[in-house]
Design a protein around this motif. Sequence first.
Motif, PDB file in Angstrom:
ATOM      1  N   THR A 575     -21.625  96.028 -41.656  1.00  0.00           N
ATOM      2  CA  THR A 575     -20.651  95.091 -40.946  1.00  0.00           C
ATOM      3  C   THR A 575     -19.775  94.529 -42.045  1.00  0.00           C
ATOM      4  O   THR A 575     -19.617  94.598 -43.220  1.00  0.00           O
ATOM      5  CB  THR A 575     -21.593  93.883 -40.208  1.00  0.00           C
ATOM      6  OG1 THR A 575     -22.084  93.158 -41.243  1.00  0.00           O
ATOM      7  CG2 THR A 575     -22.457  94.643 -39.422  1.00  0.00           C
ATOM      8  N   LEU A 581     -25.210  97.861 -40.301  1.00  0.00           N
ATOM      9  CA  LEU A 581     -24.962  97.645 -38.991  1.00  0.00           C
ATOM     10  C   LEU A 581     -26.134  98.267 -37.848  1.00  0.00           C
ATOM     11  O   LEU A 581     -26.728  99.208 -38.246  1.00  0.00           O
ATOM     12  CB  LEU A 581     -23.825  98.482 -38.551  1.00  0.00           C
ATOM     13  CG  LEU A 581     -22.920  98.393 -36.979  1.00  0.00           C
ATOM     14  CD1 LEU A 581     -22.476  97.180 -36.981  1.00  0.00           C
ATOM     15  CD2 LEU A 581     -21.873  99.460 -36.876  1.00  0.00           C
ATOM     16  N   GLY A 585     -24.907  96.215 -32.962  1.00  0.00           N
ATOM     17  CA  GLY A 585     -23.408  96.249 -33.343  1.00  0.00           C
ATOM     18  C   GLY A 585     -22.847  97.520 -32.971  1.00  0.00           C
ATOM     19  O   GLY A 585     -21.703  97.755 -32.837  1.00  0.00           O
ATOM     20  N   ASP A 588     -22.026  97.420 -29.388  1.00  0.00           N
ATOM     21  CA  ASP A 588     -20.951  96.300 -29.198  1.00  0.00           C
ATOM     22  C   ASP A 588     -19.618  96.688 -28.452  1.00  0.00           C
ATOM     23  O   ASP A 588     -18.809  97.092 -29.624  1.00  0.00           O
ATOM     24  CB  ASP A 588     -20.822  95.114 -30.245  1.00  0.00           C
ATOM     25  CG  ASP A 588     -20.034  94.037 -29.930  1.00  0.00           C
ATOM     26  OD1 ASP A 588     -19.673  93.680 -28.806  1.00  0.00           O
ATOM     27  OD2 ASP A 588     -20.015  92.952 -30.938  1.00  0.00           O
ATOM     28  N   ARG A 591     -16.834  95.209 -30.918  1.00  0.00           N
ATOM     29  CA  ARG A 591     -16.888  95.525 -32.527  1.00  0.00           C
ATOM     30  C   ARG A 591     -15.452  96.200 -32.834  1.00  0.00           C
ATOM     31  O   ARG A 591     -15.196  97.485 -32.158  1.00  0.00           O
ATOM     32  CB  ARG A 591     -18.124  96.240 -32.774  1.00  0.00           C
ATOM     33  CG  ARG A 591     -17.966  96.383 -34.432  1.00  0.00           C
ATOM     34  CD  ARG A 591     -19.409  96.699 -34.868  1.00  0.00           C
ATOM     35  NE  ARG A 591     -19.699  95.406 -35.073  1.00  0.00           N
ATOM     36  CZ  ARG A 591     -19.638  94.579 -36.280  1.00  0.00           C
ATOM     37  NH1 ARG A 591     -18.605  94.855 -37.112  1.00  0.00           N
ATOM     38  NH2 ARG A 591     -20.112  93.413 -36.503  1.00  0.00           N
ATOM     39  N   ARG A 592     -14.733  95.765 -33.568  1.00  0.00           N
ATOM     40  CA  ARG A 592     -13.605  96.421 -34.171  1.00  0.00           C
ATOM     41  C   ARG A 592     -13.636  96.625 -35.727  1.00  0.00           C
ATOM     42  O   ARG A 592     -12.589  96.983 -36.462  1.00  0.00           O
ATOM     43  CB  ARG A 592     -12.473  95.769 -33.777  1.00  0.00           C
ATOM     44  CG  ARG A 592     -12.180  95.459 -32.362  1.00  0.00           C
ATOM     45  CD  ARG A 592     -11.856  96.413 -31.686  1.00  0.00           C
ATOM     46  NE  ARG A 592     -10.464  97.239 -32.088  1.00  0.00           N
ATOM     47  CZ  ARG A 592     -10.047  98.384 -32.144  1.00  0.00           C
ATOM     48  NH1 ARG A 592     -11.050  99.466 -31.700  1.00  0.00           N
ATOM     49  NH2 ARG A 592      -9.066  98.637 -32.711  1.00  0.00           N
ATOM     50  N   ARG A 593     -14.784  96.337 -36.173  1.00  0.00           N
ATOM     51  CA  ARG A 593     -14.772  96.277 -37.911  1.00  0.00           C
ATOM     52  C   ARG A 593     -15.884  97.050 -38.393  1.00  0.00           C
ATOM     53  O   ARG A 593     -16.928  97.024 -37.822  1.00  0.00           O
ATOM     54  CB  ARG A 593     -14.867  94.733 -38.363  1.00  0.00           C
ATOM     55  CG  ARG A 593     -13.597  93.921 -37.928  1.00  0.00           C
ATOM     56  CD  ARG A 593     -13.632  92.589 -38.666  1.00  0.00           C
ATOM     57  NE  ARG A 593     -12.545  91.685 -38.239  1.00  0.00           N
ATOM     58  CZ  ARG A 593     -12.770  90.819 -37.396  1.00  0.00           C
ATOM     59  NH1 ARG A 593     -13.848  90.484 -36.880  1.00  0.00           N
ATOM     60  NH2 ARG A 593     -11.803  89.888 -37.091  1.00  0.00           N
ATOM     61  N   ASP A 612      -9.288  95.104 -35.888  1.00  0.00           N
ATOM     62  CA  ASP A 612      -8.935  93.905 -35.187  1.00  0.00           C
ATOM     63  C   ASP A 612      -7.459  93.554 -35.645  1.00  0.00           C
ATOM     64  O   ASP A 612      -7.315  93.995 -36.513  1.00  0.00           O
ATOM     65  CB  ASP A 612      -9.814  92.820 -35.333  1.00  0.00           C
ATOM     66  CG  ASP A 612      -9.911  91.571 -34.108  1.00  0.00           C
ATOM     67  OD1 ASP A 612      -8.853  91.039 -34.193  1.00  0.00           O
ATOM     68  OD2 ASP A 612     -11.009  91.727 -33.524  1.00  0.00           O
TER      69      ASP A 612
END
Length: 670
Positions: A575, A581, A585, A588, A591-593, A612
């Motif tokens: 993460t 992760l 995660g 999710d 989640r964009r990272r 993001d």
Amino acid sequence: MTSLGATVTREGIRFAAWSSSARRIWVSIFDDEGTREIDRLELQPEGEGVHALFVAGLAAGTRYGFRADGDYAPEIGLWFDPDKLLIDPYAVEIDRPYVYDIRLAARRGEGTDTAPLLPKAIAATLPQPVPALPPLFQPGGLIYEVPVRAFTMLHPAIAKPQRGTLAALAHPAIVEHLKKLGVGAVELMPVTASIDERHLPPLGLRNAWGYNPVTFMALDPRLAPGGLAELRQTVAALREAGIGVILDLVFNHTGESDRLGPTLSLRGLDSRTYYRHRPDGSLINDTGTGNTVACDHPVVREMVLDTLRHFVCHAGVDGFRFDLAPILGRVDGAFDAAAPLLMAIRNDPAVGDRALIAEPWDIGPDGYQLGNFPPPFLEWNDRYRDDIRRFWRGDSGMVGALATRLAGSSDVFAKPGQQTSRSVNFIAAHDGMTLADMVAYERKHNEANGEQNRDGHDDNLSWNNGVEGETGDRAIVTARFDDRCALLATLFASRGTIMLTAGDEFGRTQKGNNNAYAQDNEITWLDWAGRDQALEQYAVLLAAMRRSVPALSDTRFLTGEPPPGSEKADAVWLTETGTPLDEAGWHDPARRRLVLMLGGDDRRLAAVINGDRRACMFTLPERDGFRWEPAIETPGGAAGISRPVPGRTVIFMIEHEAGQAQIKENPSGK
């Protein structure tokens, strides 16, 4: 099988053609200009479908064509018509380009001799084979897809008479550009002679891509005015620079098209053998182009193999990309990974060690065969293309798919006994939106194709940052530049072979045209003078990084487990806080990272991905005696993790032993 085509000897020329149902076959001999038929001689049956004749006194350079007679019943696949001049399927050279003329499709008895409308085959003495050298290109390298004509038509360093030809690819300015990008092989879009589809001339258009061949060995005189020698010399020059050549070949259909198409070669010799037909005699169309070559027939299979051997032995090419490749594996209409032709290609002594790349789909029944070709075939991976586009477009729930694609697409290619990825990862190709247009046009703009924007795919997984096609607003320009950089960075960080279409590294645009096959003009010609040099330099840095970090070009699947001989995992997924992760995660949807960290026993490389739109602080795990430094300079100065990583960005961090200076590879490739 007895040698087919025109075999030149000291005493004369032996002409041979194959047909299972022609009653008579002739060879027409033409004058040195190819305009006047000076003799017509009947070939003699030799058994097993071969018709042949030795003609004493003829020499290399003789212009010729075939004619065939037999039953004429197009409704059941019989097209024999002595008025139709037929190009030798084994022709290695023709004297002029093909030009579509409606009279080429005239019915028998309409009194149209097509000899004045067609090029003539040229009987040639082939050169000695090139030395048998191993291919330069290896899986994991960078393939650079090149439309030969469009690539150099506007290049200022190349003399105008040479622009748009194979010879131009050996120009020092082109070689330097390829070396800077770390190109392992150029994949040349079709260079064999092709003909325009019949609907193009009335629109004032011509086929600019070449995916409409007539025969399979003869080069297009517009692309190779020097014939086979020009291809051979270009391959040798690129090989000297460490760059291989892969030919994109079309064996799935020919320009004879559907029942309304022209009779040019295979149709007039034996349509029912060379093309697949339904029981009622009508043509099967698994290609969307009107006909389907019967690659499961022994005669066709041998013709394909002879073509591949020809280009390996007499031009020294590194390999082949097969357009609509399931056609090559269809047996009685159904795809079979163990089809005789596929097995013959990979087992052939001259061809089997070459790079073999399948486009793993056609439009026939069960035509989507991604992951199902036998090793060592590599495969164009459209799932990679689509998932990477979806992630950067902003679709939710894509972080798991992103990781799978970065790791080599094991969900597609990890078959029993296969530990390496056969994926050819690409984000854009000749067909579809360019990489630059992908972030500037949400919808296609194919108006110039003359079909009221009805042609081409409607779902491009593309987006626009602002007004469609707008180029003046600074914020929009910056957002699009950032997205292009992120897409390129993702590609260069991916396990498996990667492919970049020429010009995508410097922002080529087709103004939203996603089906520009008929645009032999500035829509497809690369704008070298107006290229985005900042984007190009970033691509050069990415290429240098990939060359200097072996873990990036390794083709073994990333598993998150220690590879043989190591105690450290081959990859760790983190993460933004530097923690692994977890299952929640991965699932999710917001989640964009993501951080991909490679290498455990030596210095580690981290790909820090912020999908993001908001900036974010990232933390990487520290080790005693090492420090993290930027692996390459990130556009906009956003490198490093000591400050927030901007949105829509990929940065690369690499470990160095404390006290050691970072060693940077010269991005020029010199």
